[in-house]
Design an enzyme around this catalytic site. Sequence first.
Site, short mmCIF file in Angstrom:
data_model
loop_
_atom_site.label_atom_id
_atom_site.label_comp_id
_atom_site.label_asym_id
_atom_site.label_seq_id
_atom_site.Cartn_x
_atom_site.Cartn_y
_atom_site.Cartn_z
CE1 TYR A 84 8.77 4.79 2.06
CE2 TYR A 84 7.71 6.59 3.01
CZ TYR A 84 7.47 5.36 3.34
OH TYR A 84 6.98 4.92 4.27
CG ASN A 131 8.13 -1.84 0.38
OD1 ASN A 131 8.22 -1.82 1.17
ND2 ASN A 131 9.16 -1.30 0.09
CB ALA A 155 0.94 0.34 6.00
N PRO A 190 0.94 -1.37 0.29
CG PRO A 190 -0.05 -1.21 2.09
CD PRO A 190 0.44 -2.14 1.14
CG ASN A 191 -0.41 4.45 1.12
OD1 ASN A 191 -1.16 4.66 0.78
ND2 ASN A 191 -0.31 3.81 2.63
NE ARG A 244 9.22 6.01 8.27
CZ ARG A 244 8.77 5.87 6.87
NH1 ARG A 244 9.31 4.90 6.33
NH2 ARG A 244 7.85 7.14 7.16
CD GLU A 282 10.13 -7.43 5.72
OE1 GLU A 282 9.70 -7.08 6.01
OE2 GLU A 282 10.93 -8.37 6.05
NE ARG A 326 2.97 7.38 2.77
CZ ARG A 326 3.62 6.19 2.91
NH1 ARG A 326 4.36 5.32 2.57
NH2 ARG A 326 3.41 5.80 4.79
CG HIS A 359 10.79 -2.56 4.48
ND1 HIS A 359 9.76 -2.69 4.17
CD2 HIS A 359 11.19 -3.61 5.36
CE1 HIS A 359 9.04 -3.25 4.74
NE2 HIS A 359 10.37 -4.35 5.36
#
Length: 148
Positions: free
Chosen positions: A23, A74, A77, A10-11, A110, A101, A18, A103
């Site tokens: 990012y 990735n 969320a 998502p996103n 964070r 995985e 964003r 990120h």
Amino acid sequence: MTKVIVVNGPNLGRLGVREPDVYGRQDLATLRKDCVAWGQTLGLEVEVRQSDDEAEVIGWMHQAVDEKTPVVMNPAAFTHYSYGLADAAHMVTDAGLPLMEVHISNPSARDQFRRHSVISPVVTGTITGLGFFGYRLALEAVAHLIQQ
């Protein structure tokens, strides 16, 4: 060529817009182009996908198992709460397929809630905090693992 799917949660369709300070300013189209090019140099046929729909991402994990396709993911969320995705990801590694995985940012540096992952315990390996370059490293890891 071995097919690899790069799955983004998502996103991530909003990359470049964003939180560019987190990012970066590059968009999903750039990530797609980069991943395909990196894959070609590694002898991999790369398909980049993105969805905000948890069920669709879970379905892609099932498809990877059925088609014996390595995955770079990735989970965004979904990383922090999707036990359904964690179960589906576990099926990928249980099938003997690499599942890396990635990120873009470093979740551990964070917000507190981002420091917990239900996905990391079931994947082959995790790369965080290296921006888009992390995807390249994940594809290199997949190429290495399938040669063993």
